[in-house]
Every structure is written in C-alpha cells, then in structure tokens.
Design a protein around this motif. Structure first.
Motif, PDB file in Angstrom:
ATOM      1  N   LEU A 100       0.832  -1.211   0.000  1.00 26.21           N
ATOM      2  CA  LEU A 100       0.000   0.000   0.000  1.00 26.21           C
ATOM      3  C   LEU A 100       0.861   1.253   0.000  1.00 26.21           C
ATOM      4  CD1 LEU A 100      -2.769  -1.023   2.559  1.00 26.21           C
ATOM      5  CD2 LEU A 100      -2.993  -0.808   0.087  1.00 26.21           C
ATOM      6  N   ILE A 101       1.961   1.223   0.724  1.00 20.53           N
ATOM      7  CA  ILE A 101       2.870   2.376   0.729  1.00 20.53           C
ATOM      8  C   ILE A 101       3.460   2.583  -0.658  1.00 20.53           C
ATOM      9  CG2 ILE A 101       5.062   3.228   1.660  1.00 20.53           C
ATOM     10  CD1 ILE A 101       4.292   1.821   4.294  1.00 20.53           C
ATOM     11  N   ALA A 102       3.848   1.481  -1.304  1.00 21.73           N
ATOM     12  CA  ALA A 102       4.406   1.588  -2.659  1.00 21.73           C
ATOM     13  C   ALA A 102       3.351   2.109  -3.635  1.00 21.73           C
ATOM     14  CB  ALA A 102       4.935   0.232  -3.113  1.00 21.73           C
ATOM     15  N   MET A 103       2.102   1.659  -3.477  1.00 23.00           N
ATOM     16  CA  MET A 103       1.042   2.136  -4.374  1.00 23.00           C
ATOM     17  C   MET A 103       0.765   3.622  -4.167  1.00 23.00           C
ATOM     18  SD  MET A 103      -1.755  -0.863  -4.963  1.00 23.00           S
ATOM     19  CE  MET A 103      -2.167  -1.126  -3.275  1.00 23.00           C
ATOM     20  N   THR A 104       0.808   4.094  -2.925  1.00 23.48           N
ATOM     21  CA  THR A 104       0.578   5.530  -2.716  1.00 23.48           C
ATOM     22  C   THR A 104       1.721   6.353  -3.315  1.00 23.48           C
ATOM     23  OG1 THR A 104       1.582   5.397  -0.528  1.00 23.48           O
ATOM     24  CG2 THR A 104      -0.809   5.222  -0.636  1.00 23.48           C
ATOM     25  N   ASP A 105       2.960   5.838  -3.207  1.00 22.21           N
ATOM     26  CA  ASP A 105       4.082   6.542  -3.848  1.00 22.21           C
ATOM     27  C   ASP A 105       3.902   6.589  -5.361  1.00 22.21           C
ATOM     28  OD1 ASP A 105       5.168   6.921  -1.371  1.00 22.21           O
ATOM     29  OD2 ASP A 105       6.634   5.275  -1.537  1.00 22.21           O
ATOM     30  N   ALA A 106       3.470   5.470  -5.952  1.00 25.27           N
ATOM     31  CA  ALA A 106       3.246   5.438  -7.400  1.00 25.27           C
ATOM     32  C   ALA A 106       2.098   6.360  -7.796  1.00 25.27           C
ATOM     33  CB  ALA A 106       2.965   4.010  -7.849  1.00 25.27           C
ATOM     34  N   LEU A 107       1.074   6.417  -6.971  1.00 28.36           N
ATOM     35  CA  LEU A 107      -0.056   7.299  -7.263  1.00 28.36           C
ATOM     36  C   LEU A 107       0.381   8.759  -7.239  1.00 28.36           C
ATOM     37  CD1 LEU A 107      -3.096   7.545  -7.748  1.00 28.36           C
ATOM     38  CD2 LEU A 107      -3.408   7.606  -5.289  1.00 28.36           C
ATOM     39  N   TRP A 108       1.194   9.152  -6.253  1.00 28.15           N
ATOM     40  CA  TRP A 108       1.678  10.530  -6.218  1.00 28.15           C
ATOM     41  C   TRP A 108       2.564  10.825  -7.428  1.00 28.15           C
ATOM     42  CZ3 TRP A 108      -0.704  14.125  -3.927  1.00 28.15           C
ATOM     43  CH2 TRP A 108      -1.341  13.912  -2.715  1.00 28.15           C
ATOM     44  N   ALA A 109       3.372   9.851  -7.827  1.00 27.05           N
ATOM     45  CA  ALA A 109       4.215  10.050  -9.015  1.00 27.05           C
ATOM     46  C   ALA A 109       3.350  10.220 -10.261  1.00 27.05           C
ATOM     47  CB  ALA A 109       5.168   8.871  -9.183  1.00 27.05           C
ATOM     48  N   ALA A 110       2.278   9.439 -10.371  1.00 26.38           N
ATOM     49  CA  ALA A 110       1.380   9.568 -11.523  1.00 26.38           C
ATOM     50  C   ALA A 110       0.679  10.928 -11.512  1.00 26.38           C
ATOM     51  CB  ALA A 110       0.351   8.435 -11.504  1.00 26.38           C
ATOM     52  N   ILE A 111       0.278  11.374 -10.332  1.00 21.87           N
ATOM     53  CA  ILE A 111      -0.389  12.681 -10.247  1.00 21.87           C
ATOM     54  C   ILE A 111       0.567  13.789 -10.671  1.00 21.87           C
ATOM     55  CG2 ILE A 111      -1.334  14.345  -8.597  1.00 21.87           C
ATOM     56  CD1 ILE A 111      -2.577  11.964  -7.137  1.00 21.87           C
ATOM     57  N   THR A 112       1.826  13.743 -10.228  1.00 21.54           N
ATOM     58  CA  THR A 112       2.784  14.774 -10.629  1.00 21.54           C
ATOM     59  C   THR A 112       3.093  14.695 -12.117  1.00 21.54           C
ATOM     60  OG1 THR A 112       4.611  13.337  -9.981  1.00 21.54           O
ATOM     61  CG2 THR A 112       3.854  14.945  -8.361  1.00 21.54           C
ATOM     62  N   LEU A 113       3.130  13.489 -12.692  1.00 20.01           N
ATOM     63  CA  LEU A 113       3.357  13.352 -14.137  1.00 20.01           C
ATOM     64  C   LEU A 113       2.212  13.957 -14.927  1.00 20.01           C
ATOM     65  CD1 LEU A 113       5.207  12.141 -16.315  1.00 20.01           C
ATOM     66  CD2 LEU A 113       3.822  10.081 -16.194  1.00 20.01           C
ATOM     67  N   ILE A 114       0.990  13.696 -14.483  1.00 17.41           N
ATOM     68  CA  ILE A 114      -0.181  14.266 -15.174  1.00 17.41           C
ATOM     69  C   ILE A 114      -0.169  15.790 -15.036  1.00 17.41           C
ATOM     70  CG2 ILE A 114      -2.700  14.424 -15.101  1.00 17.41           C
ATOM     71  CD1 ILE A 114      -2.684  11.430 -14.309  1.00 17.41           C
ATOM     72  N   ALA A 115       0.129  16.255 -13.828  1.00 14.94           N
ATOM     73  CA  ALA A 115       0.161  17.705 -13.625  1.00 14.94           C
ATOM     74  C   ALA A 115       1.268  18.351 -14.466  1.00 14.94           C
ATOM     75  CB  ALA A 115       0.374  18.014 -12.145  1.00 14.94           C
ATOM     76  N   ALA A 116       2.428  17.698 -14.536  1.00 19.22           N
ATOM     77  CA  ALA A 116       3.523  18.255 -15.349  1.00 19.22           C
ATOM     78  C   ALA A 116       3.157  18.224 -16.823  1.00 19.22           C
ATOM     79  CB  ALA A 116       4.803  17.469 -15.106  1.00 19.22           C
ATOM     80  N   PRO A 121       2.920  22.592 -21.458  1.00 20.47           N
ATOM     81  CA  PRO A 121       2.657  23.422 -22.641  1.00 20.47           C
ATOM     82  C   PRO A 121       2.282  24.864 -22.283  1.00 20.47           C
ATOM     83  CG  PRO A 121       1.496  21.334 -22.821  1.00 20.47           C
ATOM     84  CD  PRO A 121       2.081  21.398 -21.457  1.00 20.47           C
ATOM     85  N   LEU A 122       1.543  25.020 -21.187  1.00 23.58           N
ATOM     86  CA  LEU A 122       1.166  26.381 -20.795  1.00 23.58           C
ATOM     87  C   LEU A 122       2.397  27.186 -20.394  1.00 23.58           C
ATOM     88  CD1 LEU A 122      -2.016  25.591 -18.646  1.00 23.58           C
ATOM     89  CD2 LEU A 122      -1.929  26.452 -20.988  1.00 23.58           C
ATOM     90  N   LEU A 123       3.319  26.578 -19.681  1.00 23.49           N
ATOM     91  CA  LEU A 123       4.530  27.272 -19.259  1.00 23.49           C
ATOM     92  C   LEU A 123       5.446  27.561 -20.452  1.00 23.49           C
ATOM     93  CD1 LEU A 123       5.303  25.362 -15.938  1.00 23.49           C
ATOM     94  CD2 LEU A 123       4.378  27.668 -16.195  1.00 23.49           C
ATOM     95  N   LEU A 124       5.527  26.615 -21.411  1.00 23.43           N
ATOM     96  CA  LEU A 124       6.370  26.832 -22.585  1.00 23.43           C
ATOM     97  C   LEU A 124       5.830  27.973 -23.451  1.00 23.43           C
ATOM     98  CD1 LEU A 124       7.316  23.188 -23.599  1.00 23.43           C
ATOM     99  CD2 LEU A 124       8.783  24.919 -22.586  1.00 23.43           C
ATOM    100  N   ARG A 125       4.543  28.016 -23.633  1.00 28.40           N
ATOM    101  CA  ARG A 125       3.945  29.084 -24.443  1.00 28.40           C
ATOM    102  C   ARG A 125       4.096  30.428 -23.751  1.00 28.40           C
ATOM    103  NH1 ARG A 125      -1.324  25.801 -26.002  1.00 28.40           N
ATOM    104  NH2 ARG A 125      -0.401  24.534 -27.648  1.00 28.40           N
ATOM    105  N   ALA A 126       3.937  30.435 -22.451  1.00 23.23           N
ATOM    106  CA  ALA A 126       4.075  31.698 -21.725  1.00 23.23           C
ATOM    107  C   ALA A 126       5.509  32.192 -21.813  1.00 23.23           C
ATOM    108  CB  ALA A 126       3.661  31.513 -20.272  1.00 23.23           C
ATOM    109  N   GLY A 127       6.487  31.305 -21.784  1.00 27.21           N
ATOM    110  CA  GLY A 127       7.891  31.692 -21.885  1.00 27.21           C
ATOM    111  C   GLY A 127       8.244  32.200 -23.270  1.00 27.21           C
ATOM    112  N   ARG A 128       7.672  31.678 -24.330  1.00 24.57           N
ATOM    113  CA  ARG A 128       7.953  32.106 -25.698  1.00 24.57           C
ATOM    114  C   ARG A 128       7.271  33.422 -26.023  1.00 24.57           C
ATOM    115  NH1 ARG A 128       6.828  26.545 -28.757  1.00 24.57           N
ATOM    116  NH2 ARG A 128       8.573  25.379 -27.920  1.00 24.57           N
ATOM    117  N   ALA A 129       6.129  33.665 -25.454  1.00 26.17           N
ATOM    118  CA  ALA A 129       5.375  34.869 -25.792  1.00 26.17           C
ATOM    119  C   ALA A 129       6.074  36.126 -25.293  1.00 26.17           C
ATOM    120  CB  ALA A 129       3.976  34.790 -25.220  1.00 26.17           C
ATOM    121  N   THR A 130       6.895  36.021 -24.297  1.00 27.23           N
ATOM    122  CA  THR A 130       7.605  37.193 -23.797  1.00 27.23           C
ATOM    123  C   THR A 130       8.775  37.499 -24.718  1.00 27.23           C
ATOM    124  OG1 THR A 130       8.967  35.799 -22.388  1.00 27.23           O
ATOM    125  CG2 THR A 130       6.982  36.730 -21.397  1.00 27.23           C
ATOM    126  N   GLY A 131       9.225  38.693 -24.785  1.00 23.69           N
ATOM    127  CA  GLY A 131      10.321  39.112 -25.652  1.00 23.69           C
ATOM    128  C   GLY A 131       9.851  40.088 -26.713  1.00 23.69           C
TER     129      GLY A 131
END
Length: 161
Positions: A100-116, A121-131
């Motif tokens: 269960l501990i390993a599954m919760t660690d994997a779940l948090w890793a999956a959540i961070t991967l989905i969030a990343a 793309p939003l962060l990359l576009r925001a960085g290119r639009a400046t300049g």
C-alpha cells in the motif's frame, strides 16, 4: 476456636482404668441405643468426651439449571468468528502495508506526471510569448525507432523541422 469432633463409638477402656487415671471422674456409661435423637458423644479439643446436642445435617439441594436463551447461544457462537475475522483482517493489512505504501508513492508520481504534462505546454507558451516578438514558430520533432527481436539493439532517426 475448635469444633468438636462427632463420634458414635463407645468410650475407650483407658479412661476407665483407675491405674492410669486415678483422678478421673467415673460416670456411668450410657448405652448408645438409649441416647435421645439429636444427642451424640463428641470429643472436645482437650481430649475429653461429652454428650452434646447436634444439628441434623441439611440435605444438599442441587441448583436447578435454567435454559440458555437462543440469543446467548448465537452470540457465543459468533464471538469467535467475529474475533477471527478481525484477526485475519489485521494480519492481511500488516502484510499489505508495504504494498500500500508503494502504491501511494506510485499514485503521487502519476499525479505529478499528469500535472507536469498538463502544465508544461502552458509554461512553454508563456515563456515564448515574452520578448516582444510575438509567438515563435512551432517546431515539430519526429523520431523513428526500430528494433529487431525482443532484445535487439534499437536504432532510430531524429528529424527537426
């Protein structure tokens, strides 16, 4: 305090022997058959024997058992089953805890991967639009990878356009 000992025997001859007991008081012996009901010869703690009134022993009465109610029988039968189930659940949870501990660690890793993946793309576009140049052209990168067999070496090409 000593309780007198009940006996129904005749008095020993040694108490009547004037040679052994010259100062003993001689009383006429009463035959046991002539004793009234409730009277017995008892031996006192000092060794003297005397007549005494006694209480008749009460007959022992066995307690009457009452039937056991059905709910009590059911509860008594279910108690070990319930306890065994709780013990088995605790045993299973103790074995499952590392998984269960390993599954919760994997779940948090999956959540961070989905969030990343969602925020990148939003962060990359925001960085290119400046300049001040407006939006930069979008680059397409294609990659072709092939391998022969399950453990074969992979080879591929990378195309930047």
């Amino acid at each position: 305090m000593h309780e007198p000992t009940r006996t129904r025997t005749t008095e020993p001859a040694r108490y009547g022997d004037p040679v052994l007991y010259p100062t003993a008081i001689r009383q006429p012996a009463m035959p046991l058959a002539e004793l009234p009901p409730g009277v017995e010869i008892v031996t006192l703690p000092g060794g003297y024997r005397a007549l005494a009134y006694t209480q008749p022993a009460a007959p022992a009465v066995a307690p009457v058992g009452q039937p056991i109610p059905a709910w009590a029988k059911t509860t008594a039968l279910l108690a070990p089953t319930l306890g065994g189930g709780i013990a088995a659940a605790g045993f299973g949870i103790s074995y499952a805890a590392p998984g269960l501990i390993a599954m919760t660690d994997a779940l948090w890793a999956a959540i961070t991967l989905i969030a990343a993946g969602a925020l990148a793309p939003l962060l990359l576009r925001a960085g290119r639009a400046t300049g001040g140049r407006g939006g930069a052209p979008v680059q397409h990168v294609t990659q072709n990878i092939s391998a022969s067999g399950m453990f074969g070496r992979a080879s591929g090409t990378l195309n930047n356009r």
